[in-house]
Design a protein around this motif. Structure first.
Motif, PDB file in Angstrom:
ATOM      1  N   ALA A  61     -37.353  10.452  38.081  1.00  0.00           N
ATOM      2  CA  ALA A  61     -38.537  10.819  38.861  1.00  0.00           C
ATOM      3  C   ALA A  61     -38.612   9.930  40.090  1.00  0.00           C
ATOM      4  N   ARG A  62     -38.928  10.536  41.224  1.00  0.00           N
ATOM      5  CA  ARG A  62     -39.120   9.721  42.419  1.00  0.00           C
ATOM      6  C   ARG A  62     -40.405   8.907  42.300  1.00  0.00           C
ATOM      7  N   MET A  63     -41.476   9.549  41.911  1.00  0.00           N
ATOM      8  CA  MET A  63     -42.737   8.864  41.630  1.00  0.00           C
ATOM      9  C   MET A  63     -43.563   9.773  40.734  1.00  0.00           C
ATOM     10  N   PRO A  64     -43.751   9.407  39.457  1.00  0.00           N
ATOM     11  CA  PRO A  64     -44.523  10.257  38.541  1.00  0.00           C
ATOM     12  C   PRO A  64     -45.976  10.377  38.990  1.00  0.00           C
ATOM     13  N   ALA A  65     -46.687  11.337  38.409  1.00  0.00           N
ATOM     14  CA  ALA A  65     -48.081  11.576  38.767  1.00  0.00           C
ATOM     15  C   ALA A  65     -48.936  10.343  38.463  1.00  0.00           C
ATOM     16  N   HIS A  66     -49.792   9.992  39.407  1.00  0.00           N
ATOM     17  CA  HIS A  66     -50.653   8.827  39.254  1.00  0.00           C
ATOM     18  C   HIS A  66     -51.812   8.937  40.229  1.00  0.00           C
ATOM     19  N   SER A  67     -52.839   8.145  40.011  1.00  0.00           N
ATOM     20  CA  SER A  67     -53.924   8.011  40.983  1.00  0.00           C
ATOM     21  C   SER A  67     -53.894   6.585  41.519  1.00  0.00           C
ATOM     22  N   ASP A  68     -54.498   6.366  42.662  1.00  0.00           N
ATOM     23  CA  ASP A  68     -54.530   5.033  43.259  1.00  0.00           C
ATOM     24  C   ASP A  68     -55.780   4.284  42.805  1.00  0.00           C
ATOM     25  N   TRP A  69     -55.684   2.957  42.776  1.00  0.00           N
ATOM     26  CA  TRP A  69     -56.715   2.139  42.143  1.00  0.00           C
ATOM     27  C   TRP A  69     -57.890   1.804  43.044  1.00  0.00           C
ATOM     28  N   GLY A  70     -57.736   1.958  44.343  1.00  0.00           N
ATOM     29  CA  GLY A  70     -58.728   1.439  45.267  1.00  0.00           C
ATOM     30  C   GLY A  70     -59.764   2.454  45.710  1.00  0.00           C
ATOM     31  N   THR A  71     -60.187   2.344  46.971  1.00  0.00           N
ATOM     32  CA  THR A  71     -61.202   3.235  47.529  1.00  0.00           C
ATOM     33  C   THR A  71     -60.556   4.479  48.129  1.00  0.00           C
ATOM     34  N   ILE A  72     -59.698   4.274  49.109  1.00  0.00           N
ATOM     35  CA  ILE A  72     -58.924   5.370  49.691  1.00  0.00           C
ATOM     36  C   ILE A  72     -57.513   4.873  49.972  1.00  0.00           C
ATOM     37  N   THR A  73     -56.595   5.806  50.143  1.00  0.00           N
ATOM     38  CA  THR A  73     -55.236   5.495  50.590  1.00  0.00           C
ATOM     39  C   THR A  73     -54.927   6.357  51.801  1.00  0.00           C
ATOM     40  N   MET A  74     -54.408   5.719  52.829  1.00  0.00           N
ATOM     41  CA  MET A  74     -53.931   6.428  54.012  1.00  0.00           C
ATOM     42  C   MET A  74     -52.406   6.451  53.946  1.00  0.00           C
ATOM     43  N   LEU A  75     -51.829   7.636  54.011  1.00  0.00           N
ATOM     44  CA  LEU A  75     -50.381   7.764  53.865  1.00  0.00           C
ATOM     45  C   LEU A  75     -49.760   8.361  55.115  1.00  0.00           C
ATOM     46  N   PHE A  76     -48.782   7.644  55.659  1.00  0.00           N
ATOM     47  CA  PHE A  76     -47.952   8.153  56.750  1.00  0.00           C
ATOM     48  C   PHE A  76     -46.604   8.514  56.128  1.00  0.00           C
ATOM     49  N   GLN A  77     -46.131   9.746  56.350  1.00  0.00           N
ATOM     50  CA  GLN A  77     -44.873  10.176  55.730  1.00  0.00           C
ATOM     51  C   GLN A  77     -43.977  10.850  56.762  1.00  0.00           C
ATOM     52  N   ASP A  78     -42.668  10.818  56.465  1.00  0.00           N
ATOM     53  CA  ASP A  78     -41.731  11.520  57.339  1.00  0.00           C
ATOM     54  C   ASP A  78     -41.780  13.018  57.036  1.00  0.00           C
ATOM     55  N   ASP A  79     -40.825  13.773  57.593  1.00  0.00           N
ATOM     56  CA  ASP A  79     -40.865  15.229  57.429  1.00  0.00           C
ATOM     57  C   ASP A  79     -40.044  15.713  56.239  1.00  0.00           C
ATOM     58  N   CYS A  80     -39.634  14.796  55.359  1.00  0.00           N
ATOM     59  CA  CYS A  80     -38.780  15.181  54.230  1.00  0.00           C
ATOM     60  C   CYS A  80     -39.507  16.092  53.249  1.00  0.00           C
ATOM     61  N   GLY A  81     -40.774  15.797  52.969  1.00  0.00           N
ATOM     62  CA  GLY A  81     -41.509  16.566  51.966  1.00  0.00           C
ATOM     63  C   GLY A  81     -41.276  16.025  50.560  1.00  0.00           C
ATOM     64  N   GLY A  82     -41.948  16.624  49.605  1.00  0.00           N
ATOM     65  CA  GLY A  82     -41.823  16.190  48.217  1.00  0.00           C
ATOM     66  C   GLY A  82     -43.123  15.663  47.633  1.00  0.00           C
ATOM     67  N   LEU A  83     -44.085  15.294  48.505  1.00  0.00           N
ATOM     68  CA  LEU A  83     -45.384  14.841  48.006  1.00  0.00           C
ATOM     69  C   LEU A  83     -46.184  16.046  47.511  1.00  0.00           C
ATOM     70  N   GLN A  84     -46.749  15.914  46.326  1.00  0.00           N
ATOM     71  CA  GLN A  84     -47.592  16.964  45.754  1.00  0.00           C
ATOM     72  C   GLN A  84     -48.890  16.359  45.230  1.00  0.00           C
ATOM     73  N   VAL A  85     -49.970  17.134  45.295  1.00  0.00           N
ATOM     74  CA  VAL A  85     -51.266  16.713  44.759  1.00  0.00           C
ATOM     75  C   VAL A  85     -51.730  17.737  43.733  1.00  0.00           C
ATOM     76  N   GLU A  86     -52.464  17.264  42.741  1.00  0.00           N
ATOM     77  CA  GLU A  86     -52.944  18.159  41.695  1.00  0.00           C
ATOM     78  C   GLU A  86     -54.059  19.052  42.232  1.00  0.00           C
ATOM     79  N   HIS A  87     -53.996  20.319  41.891  1.00  0.00           N
ATOM     80  CA  HIS A  87     -55.032  21.266  42.289  1.00  0.00           C
ATOM     81  C   HIS A  87     -56.354  20.840  41.646  1.00  0.00           C
TER      82      HIS A  87
END
Length: 205
Positions: A61-87
């Motif tokens: 797994a590249r990164m299994p499903a998880h939530s972040d521990w803090g208040t918010i997370t700001m994510l900058f990503q390249d154009d590769c793709g692969g990030l998914q969020v739960e509906h």
């Protein structure tokens, strides 16, 4: 890098103000009093190429499903793709967070969910296979592209007390969570996560 860290915090403060207004707080600077910026984290992440078949079969797994521990997370990503969020209305069903040029992804973290009494839900997310056209043949095997991302984790200060906001609770919607101090919650989550990781057997050949 330090300059970028504080520029990110400048953007985060605007997001925290917008969230306060959206929740219904009269004081748009409410969350800022709990965030000096000193407890945030900036990471530079590289996901190396892996065999697409092993990812799709869950052998790795590249990164299994998880939530972040803090208040918010700001994510900058390249154009590769692969990030998914739960509906939000379909637990277990993940949707692609397709990269958009010059845009960032903002995740709600666990502590904002506790503050808002689930009005804002912590985002379960994972990193998996990129789009099919991004698989590259190497020595007869389909390999994923390398992926690069920069998450900026916005967390309250260690001694900050996170408790349900009065505007997010009432007689028909009582508080779901007990008050918690940030550093205590972080330790609790870390103990749980690393205990789970140590329980996984890894075979080296």
């Amino acid at each position: 890098m330090i300059e970028f860290y504080w520029k990110c915090f400048g953007a985060a403060k605007e997001l925290l103000r917008a969230l306060a207004v959206g929740i219904g707080l009269e004081d748009e600077d409410f969350f800022l009093r709990f965030h000096s910026g000193e407890n945030n984290q900036l990471r530079l992440l590289h996901y190396p190429p892996v065999e697409a078949e092993k990812l799709s079969s869950n052998a790795v797994a590249r990164m299994p499903a998880h939530s972040d521990w803090g208040t918010i997370t700001m994510l900058f990503q390249d154009d590769c793709g692969g990030l998914q969020v739960e509906h939000p209305n379909e637990p277990g069903h993940f949707v692609d967070a397709t990269p958009m040029k010059n845009a960032l992804v903002m995740n709600v973290g666990d502590l904002l969910m506790r503050w808002s009494n689930d009005f804002l839900k912590s985002t379960l997310h994972r990193v998996t296979l990129p789009p099919a056209q991004d698989k590259l043949p190497v020595d007869g095997k389909l390999m994923t592209r390398p992926r690069y991302s920069i998450p900026y984790f916005v967390s309250p200060d260690p001694k900050a007390l996170i408790e349900c906001l009065s505007v997010c609770a009432g007689e028909k919607n009582p508080a779901k969570y007990e008050p918690v101090v940030q550093e205590e919650y972080r330790r609790m989550r870390a103990r749980g996560q690393y205990a789970e990781a140590s329980a996984v057997q890894i075979t080296v050949t």
